[in-house]
Every structure is written in structure tokens, then in C-alpha cells.
Design a protein around this motif. Structure first.
Motif, PDB file in Angstrom:
ATOM      1  N   TYR A 167      -0.399  -0.095  -5.518  1.00  0.00           N
ATOM      2  CA  TYR A 167      -1.519  -0.093  -4.599  1.00  0.00           C
ATOM      3  C   TYR A 167      -1.174   0.657  -3.318  1.00  0.00           C
ATOM      4  N   PHE A 168      -2.239   1.055  -2.649  1.00  0.00           N
ATOM      5  CA  PHE A 168      -2.156   1.851  -1.432  1.00  0.00           C
ATOM      6  C   PHE A 168      -2.974   1.183  -0.343  1.00  0.00           C
ATOM      7  N   ARG A 169      -2.516   1.340   0.883  1.00  0.00           N
ATOM      8  CA  ARG A 169      -3.348   0.979   2.023  1.00  0.00           C
ATOM      9  C   ARG A 169      -3.356   2.167   2.965  1.00  0.00           C
ATOM     10  N   ASN A 170      -4.569   2.560   3.364  1.00  0.00           N
ATOM     11  CA  ASN A 170      -4.701   3.755   4.216  1.00  0.00           C
ATOM     12  C   ASN A 170      -3.924   4.939   3.634  1.00  0.00           C
ATOM     13  N   ARG A 171      -3.990   5.067   2.325  1.00  0.00           N
ATOM     14  CA  ARG A 171      -3.417   6.151   1.538  1.00  0.00           C
ATOM     15  C   ARG A 171      -1.904   6.050   1.371  1.00  0.00           C
ATOM     16  N   ALA A 172      -1.266   5.121   2.039  1.00  0.00           N
ATOM     17  CA  ALA A 172       0.189   4.988   1.913  1.00  0.00           C
ATOM     18  C   ALA A 172       0.517   4.042   0.762  1.00  0.00           C
TER      19      ALA A 172
END
Lengths: 114, 117
Positions: free
Chosen positions: A48-53
Motif C-alpha cells: 500500500y501507498f500513502r500520498n504515493r509513497a
């Protein structure tokens, strides 16, 4: 009508071929997940990613799987080379913000590796 | 090691009766629980949730019960309708109240509910 969009819906390929699955999360959602559904394991979190990271890809076989978010509207999951045991339904899901709360799932990409 | 377990792969219930789907978990850090419903060829959709500070949450025909001491939750559907036939997934996450939780949900393997006319 906001929804998570996944392509392709179905993919049949031969062992050894590269497979790329794409996901467009709901506009504004900043956390994007890849899950895999199999009969034996149910729904497994791959990455998974958050804010593309990328935050966690521990569920993914690193030698052949890779996940990226080139921009906020596109997440990709690539398998190279594919193997018959990769046959499954791959779901993308997205969520806005906080650590908890419901995930919104796409319709899935059914992969068959011969 | 399955942290969320749904021990009944399938359940058949007569229309109009109560459906009870069960879920057990092993991770004591889980403090938020959700039920998802899935029709064939579609993605899972959210149904109902409960946080660990409650023991019951109700939404129309659907009620979720949480027994923290037993690490058990259940979903009650009453009355059951033909459109309820689907696979139901139990899911859990940690850190809502304790902090340090990880994103993402841990899912069980699902229970296929069949409503008989």
C-alpha cells in the motif's frame, strides 16, 4: 459516481510473461492498497501507498512483483515473470486519510497464468 | 498464521430467518472491525463496522456484536433476504485507540451465505 477503476478486468497469459495491472483510485483518496484474493488465503494485503509513497510491501513476493504510483491517479502492480501460482483476483482499494475506516474496492483484475 | 478466522466456508439459511456469521481473531491489538460483502465478479463493499469500545452496532437489518474477551465477533442479518446471498468477509485493524497500528485491513477467508427461498 466515485469508484475505484481497475484494468484489465480479465487477463490470461502464459507463464514467464510480464503482467501489469492498473488502478485509478477515487479522486482525492490518498491511501491505495493492493490485495490478492485466492481460495486458500482469502484476501491478502500485498502493498500500500500513502500520498504515493510506498509504506508496506511485505506481503508481496519481491523477486517478481513490483508496485508503483507514478502519480496520484494511477497505481500499478507488475508481475515479471508470471507463474501459474500467481493466478488470482487482484483488488485495488483506496481510502481518504485516517488510519482507520472503510476501504473502497475496485472490481478486481482476474489473472490466469497458464 | 491467520489472525482473522472465519471457520465456516459456507452457510445456508432460509429466507426470512436470521443469518449469523461468525469471526474470531487472535491479535489482541485489533480494535476496529468491519464486515464486507462481496458478490461474484465484483469488489468487496463495506457493510458495517464496530470499534472496540462498543459491543454492538446496528444498521437496519444488520447488527454486529463484539465480544472482546473471547476475541469473537458476529454479524446478524434479520430477516435474511435473497439479495443477501454473497460472500461475507470479516476484517480487522489495529491502532485506533492504542496507537502504532498499521494501515490496511486483515481479512478472514470469507463465508459464503446462501439464502434459500
Amino acid at each position: 459516481d466515485a469508484r475505484v477503476t481497475q484494468t484489465p478486468r480479465h487477463k490470461v497469459t502464459e507463464m514467464g510473461q510480464e503482467v501489469t495491472m492498473r488502478c485509478q483510485p477515487i479522486l482525492g483518496h490518498n491511501t491505495v492498497f493492493w490485495y490478492r484474493q485466492t481460495m486458500m488465503q482469502g484476501l491478502e494485503l500485498l502493498a500500500y501507498f500513502r500520498n504515493r509513497a510506498p509504506l508496506d510491501d511485505s506481503g508481496m513476493p519481491k523477486d517478481r512483483f513490483s508496485a508503483e504510483m507514478p502519480d496520484a491517479t494511477l497505481a500499478t502492480l507488475k508481475i515479471q515473470p508470471s507463474e501459474p501460482r500467481d493466478s488470482a483476483v487482484y483488488f485495488c482499494a483506496s481510502r481518504l486519510g485516517s488510519l482507520h475506516g472503510e476501504l473502497f474496492f475496485g472490481e478486481g483484475s482476474r489473472l490466469t497464468v497458464l | 498464521d491467520q489472525q482473522v478466522k472465519q471457520n465456516s466456508p459456507s452457510l445456508s439459511v432460509q429466507e426470512g430467518r436470521i443469518s449469523i456469521l461468525n469471526c474470531d481473531y487472535t491479535n489482541s491489538m485489533f480494535d476496529y472491525f468491519l464486515w464486507y460483502k462481496k458478490y461474484p465478479a465484483e469488489g468487496p463493499t463495506f457493510l458495517i463496522s464496530i470499534s472496540s469500545i462498543k459491543d454492538k452496532n446496528e444498521d437496519g437489518r444488520f447488527t454486529v456484536f463484539l465480544n472482546k474477551s473471547a476475541k469473537h465477533l458476529s454479524l446478524h442479518i434479520v430477516p435474511s433476504q435473497p439479495g443477501d446471498s454473497a460472500v461475507y468477509f470479516c476484517a480487522a485493524s489495529a491502532g485506533m485507540y492504542s496507537g502504532g497500528g498499521a494501515d490496511g485491513l486483515t481479512f478472514g477467508k470469507g463465508t459464503h451465505l446462501i439464502i434459500q427461498p
